[in-house]
Motif scaffolding. Structure first.
Motif, short mmCIF file in Angstrom:
data_model
loop_
_atom_site.label_atom_id
_atom_site.label_comp_id
_atom_site.label_asym_id
_atom_site.label_seq_id
_atom_site.Cartn_x
_atom_site.Cartn_y
_atom_site.Cartn_z
N SER A 82 51.35 64.07 21.25
CA SER A 82 51.80 65.38 20.79
C SER A 82 52.33 65.30 19.37
N VAL A 83 53.09 64.26 19.08
CA VAL A 83 53.63 64.10 17.72
C VAL A 83 52.50 63.82 16.74
N LEU A 84 51.58 62.96 17.14
CA LEU A 84 50.46 62.63 16.26
C LEU A 84 49.63 63.87 15.90
N LEU A 85 49.42 64.72 16.89
CA LEU A 85 48.68 65.96 16.62
C LEU A 85 49.41 66.84 15.61
N MET A 86 50.73 66.88 15.73
CA MET A 86 51.52 67.71 14.82
C MET A 86 51.52 67.15 13.40
N THR A 87 51.32 65.85 13.25
CA THR A 87 51.29 65.25 11.91
C THR A 87 49.87 65.19 11.35
N GLY A 88 48.91 65.68 12.13
CA GLY A 88 47.53 65.68 11.66
C GLY A 88 46.78 64.40 11.93
N SER A 89 47.39 63.47 12.67
CA SER A 89 46.71 62.21 13.01
C SER A 89 45.89 62.41 14.27
N ASN A 90 44.87 63.25 14.17
CA ASN A 90 44.13 63.68 15.35
C ASN A 90 43.31 62.56 16.00
N GLU A 91 42.69 61.74 15.18
CA GLU A 91 41.87 60.66 15.73
C GLU A 91 42.74 59.63 16.47
N GLN A 92 43.93 59.36 15.92
CA GLN A 92 44.83 58.42 16.59
C GLN A 92 45.34 59.01 17.89
N ALA A 93 45.65 60.31 17.90
CA ALA A 93 46.08 60.97 19.13
C ALA A 93 45.00 60.89 20.18
N LEU A 94 43.75 61.07 19.76
CA LEU A 94 42.63 60.98 20.70
C LEU A 94 42.53 59.57 21.29
N ALA A 95 42.71 58.55 20.45
CA ALA A 95 42.63 57.17 20.94
C ALA A 95 43.74 56.87 21.94
N VAL A 96 44.95 57.39 21.66
CA VAL A 96 46.08 57.18 22.57
C VAL A 96 45.80 57.82 23.92
N MET A 97 45.31 59.06 23.91
CA MET A 97 45.07 59.77 25.17
C MET A 97 43.84 59.26 25.90
N GLN A 98 42.92 58.71 25.18
CA GLN A 98 41.75 58.10 25.83
C GLN A 98 42.19 56.92 26.69
N GLN A 99 43.09 56.11 26.14
CA GLN A 99 43.62 54.98 26.90
C GLN A 99 44.47 55.46 28.07
N ALA A 100 45.25 56.51 27.85
CA ALA A 100 46.09 57.04 28.93
C ALA A 100 45.23 57.56 30.07
N ALA A 101 44.11 58.20 29.73
CA ALA A 101 43.21 58.72 30.77
C ALA A 101 42.56 57.59 31.55
N ILE A 102 42.28 56.50 30.88
CA ILE A 102 41.70 55.33 31.56
C ILE A 102 42.69 54.76 32.57
N HIS A 103 43.96 54.71 32.19
CA HIS A 103 45.00 54.13 33.06
C HIS A 103 45.50 55.12 34.10
N ASN A 104 45.28 56.41 33.88
CA ASN A 104 45.77 57.43 34.82
C ASN A 104 44.65 58.43 35.14
N PRO A 105 43.55 57.95 35.72
CA PRO A 105 42.35 58.78 35.89
C PRO A 105 42.52 59.96 36.85
N GLU A 106 43.54 59.94 37.71
CA GLU A 106 43.74 61.02 38.67
C GLU A 106 44.87 61.97 38.29
N ASP A 107 45.51 61.71 37.17
CA ASP A 107 46.64 62.52 36.74
C ASP A 107 46.12 63.73 35.96
N ARG A 108 46.25 64.92 36.54
CA ARG A 108 45.70 66.12 35.90
C ARG A 108 46.43 66.45 34.60
N THR A 109 47.72 66.15 34.55
CA THR A 109 48.47 66.42 33.33
C THR A 109 47.98 65.54 32.18
N VAL A 110 47.71 64.28 32.48
CA VAL A 110 47.18 63.36 31.47
C VAL A 110 45.79 63.80 31.02
#
Length: 265
Positions: A82-110
């Motif tokens: 969320s912070v990365l998106l606000m600072t314009g670091s969109n690609e880094q935010a995507l990389a962070v959430m991609q890893q989070a989705a891999i580790h939490n594949p059933e979490d709808r919030t993630v």
């Protein structure tokens, strides 16, 4: 389109881009303090949307340190993204959430936050797929419906987008974040009067946060009512920020290609 975080330039203080501010606000639950910061994750001293550049950079360092110590935590990853998106670091935010989705594949919030990051990086078709995958048709989640609408709006599918917003409102009537997204949907096609009706309704709701009122200021200002827009903005921002926003808006609207500039901001 709460689609509105790449517009963190001069006018990002009144909205957070028309399009992306919708998504950002929706997926964060449109709370003054992000609902992504739950559990053991400490919230920040003020909403991200109200932080200046220095405060956002400090928040990014703090959230980044927490993420480094526990990269598999969904809440920590979401806060950092969320912070990365606000600072314009969109690609880094995507990389962070991609890893989070891999580790939490059933979490709808993630998964929803992953969709937000994909949208922030401009991967709208992938974001739409992610949001839809996170949804459960037998028990639809209103935040995901609103997020889906936000992405559809960015894809130019306004009719389908508004259908999703109204589905969300069937679940949570008068939810300010959804009403705000619906209002901003009309902004995207230039129907400012209808947009203002929805945004005023959103701003009157007890759960309405600062971003909703900043969006109202944006819509009022786009109609040339600058004094009123500044008055609304002053309730959410510092006097200097409110004046700077309205000054930038005046300059933008004075140009013949003002709507194109708004869409491209």
């Amino acid at each position: 389109m709460e689609y509105a975080a790449h517009c963190r330039s001069k006018f990002s203080r009144i909205s957070v881009t028309v399009a992306v501010c919708l998504i950002a606000g929706t997926l964060a639950g449109c709370a003054s303090k992000s609902k992504l910061t739950t559990g053991s994750v400490a919230s920040f001293n003020k909403p991200l949307a109200q932080m200046n550049a220095t405060e956002l950079n400090n928040a990014a360092r703090t959230a980044g340190a927490k993420y480094k110590s526990n990269p598999k935590s969904g809440p920590i990853a979401m806060q950092y993204a969320s912070v990365l998106l606000m600072t314009g670091s969109n690609e880094q935010a995507l990389a962070v959430m991609q890893q989070a989705a891999i580790h939490n594949p059933e979490d709808r919030t993630v998964l929803a936050a992953y969709g937000k990051a994909q949208a922030g990086a401009g991967n709208l078709d992938q974001a739409l797929q992610t949001i839809r995958r996170a949804q459960t048709p037998d028990q639809p989640n209103w935040k995901l419906l609103s997020a889906e609408g936000a992405i559809l709006d960015q894809l130019g599918q306004s009719v389908q987008a508004r259908y999703k917003y109204r589905e969300a409102l069937d679940i949570v009537p008068d939810e300010p974040s959804v009403l705000s997204n619906l209002g901003m949907s009309y902004v995207l096609e230039g129907d400012l009067r209808t947009a203002e009706t929805y945004m005023r309704n959103a701003s009157k709701q007890p759960a309405a946060d600062s971003r909703v009122r900043q969006n109202l200021a944006l819509i009022v200002g786009l109609q040339g009512r600058f004094d009123e827009a500044e008055k609304i903005a002053r309730g959410e921002l510092s006097g200097n920020q409110a004046e700077a926003n309205v000054r930038y808006l005046r300059e933008m609207l004075a140009q013949s290609n003002s709507w194109k500039k708004l869409a491209d901001s």
